[in-house]
Write a protein that holds these residues in place. Structure first.
Motif, PDB file in Angstrom:
ATOM      1  N   PHE A  37       0.863  -1.334   0.058  1.00 38.88           N
ATOM      2  CA  PHE A  37      -0.119   0.081   0.022  1.00 38.88           C
ATOM      3  C   PHE A  37       0.925   1.325  -0.072  1.00 38.88           C
ATOM      4  O   PHE A  37       0.412   2.343  -0.506  1.00 38.88           O
ATOM      5  N   LEU A  97      -2.377 -10.890   6.696  1.00 39.09           N
ATOM      6  CA  LEU A  97      -3.123  -9.549   7.032  1.00 39.09           C
ATOM      7  C   LEU A  97      -2.089  -8.478   7.807  1.00 39.09           C
ATOM      8  O   LEU A  97      -2.264  -7.417   7.681  1.00 39.09           O
ATOM      9  N   LEU A 100       0.010  -6.577   5.455  1.00 42.83           N
ATOM     10  CA  LEU A 100      -1.123  -5.724   4.792  1.00 42.83           C
ATOM     11  C   LEU A 100      -1.179  -4.399   5.674  1.00 42.83           C
ATOM     12  O   LEU A 100      -1.147  -3.239   5.067  1.00 42.83           O
ATOM     13  N   LEU A 276     -12.295  -3.050 -11.349  1.00 37.95           N
ATOM     14  CA  LEU A 276     -11.566  -3.983 -10.334  1.00 37.95           C
ATOM     15  C   LEU A 276     -12.514  -4.851  -9.865  1.00 37.95           C
ATOM     16  O   LEU A 276     -12.262  -6.070  -9.950  1.00 37.95           O
ATOM     17  N   ILE A 277     -13.682  -4.571  -9.366  1.00 38.42           N
ATOM     18  CA  ILE A 277     -14.593  -5.413  -8.915  1.00 38.42           C
ATOM     19  C   ILE A 277     -14.991  -6.569 -10.105  1.00 38.42           C
ATOM     20  O   ILE A 277     -15.009  -7.707  -9.852  1.00 38.42           O
ATOM     21  N   LEU A 280     -12.279  -8.818 -10.561  1.00 35.64           N
ATOM     22  CA  LEU A 280     -11.829  -9.990  -9.467  1.00 35.64           C
ATOM     23  C   LEU A 280     -12.979 -11.054  -9.626  1.00 35.64           C
ATOM     24  O   LEU A 280     -12.742 -12.269  -9.101  1.00 35.64           O
TER      25      LEU A 280
ATOM     26  N   PHE C  56     -11.305  -9.019   6.069  1.00 36.75           N
ATOM     27  CA  PHE C  56     -10.546  -7.780   6.394  1.00 36.75           C
ATOM     28  C   PHE C  56     -11.378  -6.702   5.499  1.00 36.75           C
ATOM     29  O   PHE C  56     -11.039  -6.913   4.386  1.00 36.75           O
ATOM     30  N   LEU C  58     -12.118  -2.498   4.187  1.00 39.84           N
ATOM     31  CA  LEU C  58     -11.486  -1.269   4.237  1.00 39.84           C
ATOM     32  C   LEU C  58     -12.617  -0.247   3.704  1.00 39.84           C
ATOM     33  O   LEU C  58     -12.320   0.663   3.322  1.00 39.84           O
ATOM     34  N   ALA C 129      -9.625  -6.850   0.624  1.00 40.52           N
ATOM     35  CA  ALA C 129      -9.360  -5.524   1.556  1.00 40.52           C
ATOM     36  C   ALA C 129      -9.647  -4.494   0.055  1.00 40.52           C
ATOM     37  O   ALA C 129     -10.360  -3.348   0.375  1.00 40.52           O
ATOM     38  N   LEU C 130      -8.976  -4.770  -0.927  1.00 40.08           N
ATOM     39  CA  LEU C 130      -8.976  -3.845  -2.113  1.00 40.08           C
ATOM     40  C   LEU C 130     -10.532  -3.705  -2.632  1.00 40.08           C
ATOM     41  O   LEU C 130     -10.669  -2.553  -2.800  1.00 40.08           O
ATOM     42  N   VAL C 131     -11.136  -4.801  -2.789  1.00 39.15           N
ATOM     43  CA  VAL C 131     -12.570  -4.611  -3.267  1.00 39.15           C
ATOM     44  C   VAL C 131     -13.477  -3.977  -2.203  1.00 39.15           C
ATOM     45  O   VAL C 131     -14.260  -3.050  -2.667  1.00 39.15           O
ATOM     46  N   LEU C 133     -12.491  -1.400  -0.272  1.00 40.10           N
ATOM     47  CA  LEU C 133     -12.128  -0.192  -0.292  1.00 40.10           C
ATOM     48  C   LEU C 133     -12.645   0.490  -1.544  1.00 40.10           C
ATOM     49  O   LEU C 133     -12.880   1.668  -1.627  1.00 40.10           O
ATOM     50  N   ILE C 247     -10.015   3.747   7.415  1.00 40.14           N
ATOM     51  CA  ILE C 247      -8.818   3.420   8.204  1.00 40.14           C
ATOM     52  C   ILE C 247      -8.769   4.053   9.652  1.00 40.14           C
ATOM     53  O   ILE C 247      -8.087   2.943  10.396  1.00 40.14           O
TER      54      ILE C 247
END
Lengths: 296, 263, 316
Positions: A37, A97, A100, A276-277, A280, C56, C58, C129-131, C133, C247
């Motif tokens: 990140f 985790l 991350l 992105l979604i 994925l 997890f 975000l 986490a990214l999704v 977010l 966060i």
């Protein structure tokens, strides 16, 4: 048609910057299997390094501009290596985790420390490359866009040469395919990981300067959105794949620019995440990645 | 012979180019105790993962109690009456020994989840019943002294027993044991054989056992099927399997076709 | 928790007493107290998703945003039709309306949680986490573009219905719900799914269902927290619910220890009070936060307030 070509040029130069950042994500993911990140903030620090180096180099010349880019790459590379050494190496073998969360912590640290050191207000970026408005066949673009494309393409080609033509590159590929086997073959994984961070962060540093050249104001939070989008680009291309990251970056830059030029421009920032979604869910391996089967 | 409880018909599992289970026919009658053996990589665990729904068959079918299991998610297959243990023990890192058994009692819980918030009589009775049943099972397997310990802190052999107890708490009709003797010392293996026989008898179960240890397989199984390279190469009572040249060859290669199962 | 109801009752009495004394409490302290309560709700609800169930996330601020906007829409647009144009905060009708608005906010956020929970079925770890977010950011962009609710400028003129009683009661209800749930036979499934999905399904549990329930229930309470927040600040903007807000909630959960409700409550209290204490050095606040987070992961990954020897975060 002119409009279309115009947007194409704009999209490509934005995409080239995404690609530069995406490469760092993909390389780190390749060797360590986690989302760094903090990478987006290394990009930001690269831009600020450029800001402070600019007065030292001859202004508005190709050579001066390149010197600034190289200086920013060195600074960003050094930062990347330092982060890896202090924050990530002690966590080798810890649950994903934890790594991350640490990465998120490093990212917040760079942003907040950046606000203290560089100031929170946006700063204007000096002219470092010769700036001319060019006009070819009815297309208007700036010399900066050309510079961005040329520098980005050279860096990607350079990276490819390093990864496929050098001993260190071979070691990098070995570690990303099988860290344990690589260690048995006498490769020092820590050295390779440090090298990966140096290389990826340097590219992000170059990306930072190029971004600042095109969008001439920078601030400590500037990395957040481009960084997230570049990671999306890495996934679109197939995480772990270097040509994939380049392709994904260009693709995302193009899509965003075309949406930005349409009546839906206010939704521009949501495009990357929607893509992105979708990816994925329906093609998690990305465009150029390989699917892995989980062993039970 | 009555209709089998479990029936694999020409079941096949492929990973890319590799055929891990190849047109496997296998039938288990009610109350049978059958062993599934074979050299490493023969496809035994894959067959288990196929039966429990972790893998889907590329062709062929798996039927349980007359019902085709195609497309059923793993937890539905457990609900239908097939429970299993794992070759590499899979316990829950943060649950106590008792909670391992309680959580597996969810299939037979009578109170709805939201009743935990109202905490009425129905909820308390349901919780008490699940806990009581869990404690009974633990006592039966001499794990009650570890009741509140984290499961991962148990000695290895006890962890294997706890996995069996967790499987039993789902009240299965068919129990699949994946190498329960792996990592046990000879004394523990003897105890395990007794344990499997007891479970088979007292819980009125059908058992399919994957095992490397010949001592265990030959000691408890009524019938043995042998896999090699995903194919069934032999099936029969233990004495016949012990002498089967194809089996000996699969295990040790052609040059060792003499008695090998004596150690 | 032998008698969970007695704790709930105690909290409600405490809320009632504080509410009755609210005229005599320094308004600044009252504000801080309300901030603490809202953060407790947010942190404990995220803990159900990220701590107990191991998903997890975000994007918790996104759920909060949905709840804040939905609840504000109820009081602003439906309120005048239901209780007239001149509400007097504190009246019975206003409190009934507020209760309905909070419920509406919670349900809207729960619907969003359901939507996010479904992709979570296919993803794990940093991808998830990214999704989440991304979902948070998408919610923000959608709200920025939705003019009826104020667009990028935000929504103003939300009535100040949030009282210390509402906040304490919501916090108590959240802690009670999550606490009772994860201790029940059903709720052990959340922990089992977090520890090992394959083993959980071998014990007859449906991991997909548990994850979706965790996301939906967690989002529900985050939505209510959003409703409380909106009717406390009286104005909300999409950018107030961005990534950094998420966060902040994550840091509370990590600091308290994933899956450790008591620790998470302590951390939420501490991290709300800390900025107030650190006001003189406000610009160093975020630096301190991030150093805290990094240091914690390096030295004490199970959380600051987790005193149990075993911990989910350090499992192999």
């Amino acid at each position: 048609m002119t409009e279309f070509l115009q947007q194409l040029v704009n999209g490509l130069s934005l995409g080239a910057i995404y690609a530069l950042i995406a490469l760092g994500y993909t390389m780190v993911y390749g060797v360590l299997r986690f989302i760094n990140f903090a990478h987006s903030d290394v990009f930001m620090v690269g831009a600020f390094a450029g800001l402070y180096l600019a007065p030292l180099a001859p202004a508005g010349s190709i050579l001066g501009g390149l010197l600034v880019v190289i200086g920013a790459m060195l600074a960003a590379g050094l930062l990347g290596v330092t982060i890896e050494r202090l924050a990530y190496r002690p966590l080798r073998g810890a649950p994903t985790l934890n790594v991350l969360i640490t990465a998120i912590g490093v990212s917040c640290l760079l942003q907040s420390a950046g606000q203290l050191v560089f100031g929170a207000a946006p700063r204007s970026f000096p002219v470092i490359f010769p700036a001319r408005a060019l006009s070819v066949g009815g297309l208007d673009f700036s010399s900066n866009q050309v510079v961005v494309l040329v520098v980005a393409i050279s860096l990607v080609v350079g990276l490819r040469l390093i990864v496929f033509r050098t001993r260190m590159g071979a070691a990098l590929r070995a570690v990303s395919q099988n860290p344990r086997a690589a260690r048995l073959m006498g490769i020092d994984n820590d050295v390779v990981i440090r090298f990966t961070f140096a290389l990826g962060s340097a590219l992000a540093g170059a990306g930072g300067v190029l971004y600042a050249v095109n969008y001439p104001s920078i601030d400590p939070l500037m990395g957040v959105l481009p960084g997230l989008k570049a990671f999306v680009a890495a996934i679109l291309g197939g995480i772990g794949s270097i040509p994939g990251a380049a392709l994904g970056g260009l693709l995302l830059g193009l899509v965003e620019t075309f949406v930005g030029g349409s009546q839906y421009s206010t939704y521009k920032d949501a495009i990357a995440f929607a893509l992105l979604i979708l990816f994925l869910l329906f093609r998690p391996a990305g465009l150029l990645g390989k699917t892995r089967v989980e062993k039970v | 012979m009555p209709a089998p409880l479990l029936q694999l018909s020409r079941a096949t599992v492929r990973f890319g180019g590799l055929t891990a289970v190849d047109t496997l026919d296998l039938a288990l009658g009610e109350h049978e105790l059958v062993g599934l053996i074979g050299p490493n990589g023969a496809g035994k665990t894959t067959a288990f993962n196929l039966i429990t729904g972790l893998y889907a068959p590329a062709s062929g079918s798996v039927a349980f109690a007359g019902r085709d299991l195609a497309g059923l998610a793993p937890h539905r297959i457990v609900a239908a009456g097939i429970a299993r243990t794992f070759q590499n023990i899979r316990l829950f890192g943060s649950l106590s020994v008792l909670d391992h058994v309680r959580v597996a009692g969810n299939l037979h819980r009578t109170a709805a989840p939201w009743q935990a918030l109202v905490r009425g009589r129905a909820f308390r009775e349901s919780e008490a019943a699940v806990t009581r049943r869990a404690e009974e099972l633990l006592a039966l397997f001499h794990l009650d002294r570890f009741r509140d310990a984290p499961a991962r802190s148990l000695p290895y052999g006890e962890q294997r027993r706890l996995e069996i107890v967790r499987a039993l708490a789902t009240r299965p009709r068919l129990l699949l044991l994946d190498e329960p003797a792996a990592g046990l010392n000879p004394q523990e293996k003897i105890e395990l054989v007794a344990l499997i026989q007891r479970v088979h008898r007292e819980f009125d179960l059908t058992i399919l056992l994957v095992e490397h240890s010949m001592r265990v397989v030959m000691g408890v199984c009524q019938r043995i099927a042998v896999l090699d390279h995903g194919k069934k190469i032999a099936e029969g009572p233990p004495e016949a399997i012990r002498r089967d040249p194809a089996v000996i060859e699969a295990y040790l290669g052609p040059e060792h076709a003499t008695a090998v199962f004596h150690h | 928790m032998r008698h969970p109801f007695s704790y709930l009752l105690l909290a409600l009495v405490l809320g009632g007493v504080l509410s009755a004394l609210s005229d005599r409490i320094d308004p600044y302290h009252l504000d801080v107290l309300i901030g603490v309560g809202i953060n407790v709700v947010l942190a404990v609800s995220l803990n159900l998703i990220a701590g107990h169930t191991g998903q997890f996330s975000l994007g918790h601020a996104g759920f909060m945003a949905v709840g804040a906007y939905a609840a504000a829409a109820v009081t602003i647009f439906l309120g005048p039709h239901l209780i007239g144009d001149a509400p007097s905060p504190g009246g019975l009708a206003e409190n009934a309306l507020f209760g309905a608005a909070l419920l509406g906010g919670g349900l809207a956020a729960a619907a969003a949680g359901l939507l996010v929970g479904i992709p979570s079925l296919r993803l794990r770890g940093d991808y998830l986490a990214l999704v989440t977010l991304g979902f948070g950011e998408i919610i923000r962009v959608l709200l920025q573009n939705f003019e009826p609710l104020g667009g990028a400028l935000g929504l103003n003129g939300i009535p100040a219905y949030t009282t210390v009683f509402w906040v304490v009661a919501t916090a108590a209800a959240t802690v009670f719900t999550v606490g009772c749930l994860v201790r029940s036979t059903y709720g052990l499934g959340f922990l089992a799914v977090r520890d090992d999905e394959i083993a959980a399904s071998a014990a007859g549990l449906d991991p997909a269902r548990y994850k979706v329930v965790a996301f939906t229930a967690g989002a529900f309470f985050a939505g209510i927290a959003g409703g409380l927040f909106g009717h406390f600040k009286m104005t909300i903007t999409p950018s107030g619910f961005d990534f950094s807000r998420s966060i902040e909630i994550v840091v509370m959960v990590i600091l308290g220890g994933l899956g450790n409700t008591f620790g998470v409550i302590l951390a939420a209290v501490l991290l709300t009070l800390l900025p107030e204490l650190l006001r003189p050095v406000a610009e160093y606040r975020l630096v301190l936060y991030s150093l805290l987070l990094i240091g914690l992961m390096l030295a004490r990954p199970q959380g600051l307030f987790n005193f149990r020897p075993r911990s989910p975060a350090s499992r192999a």
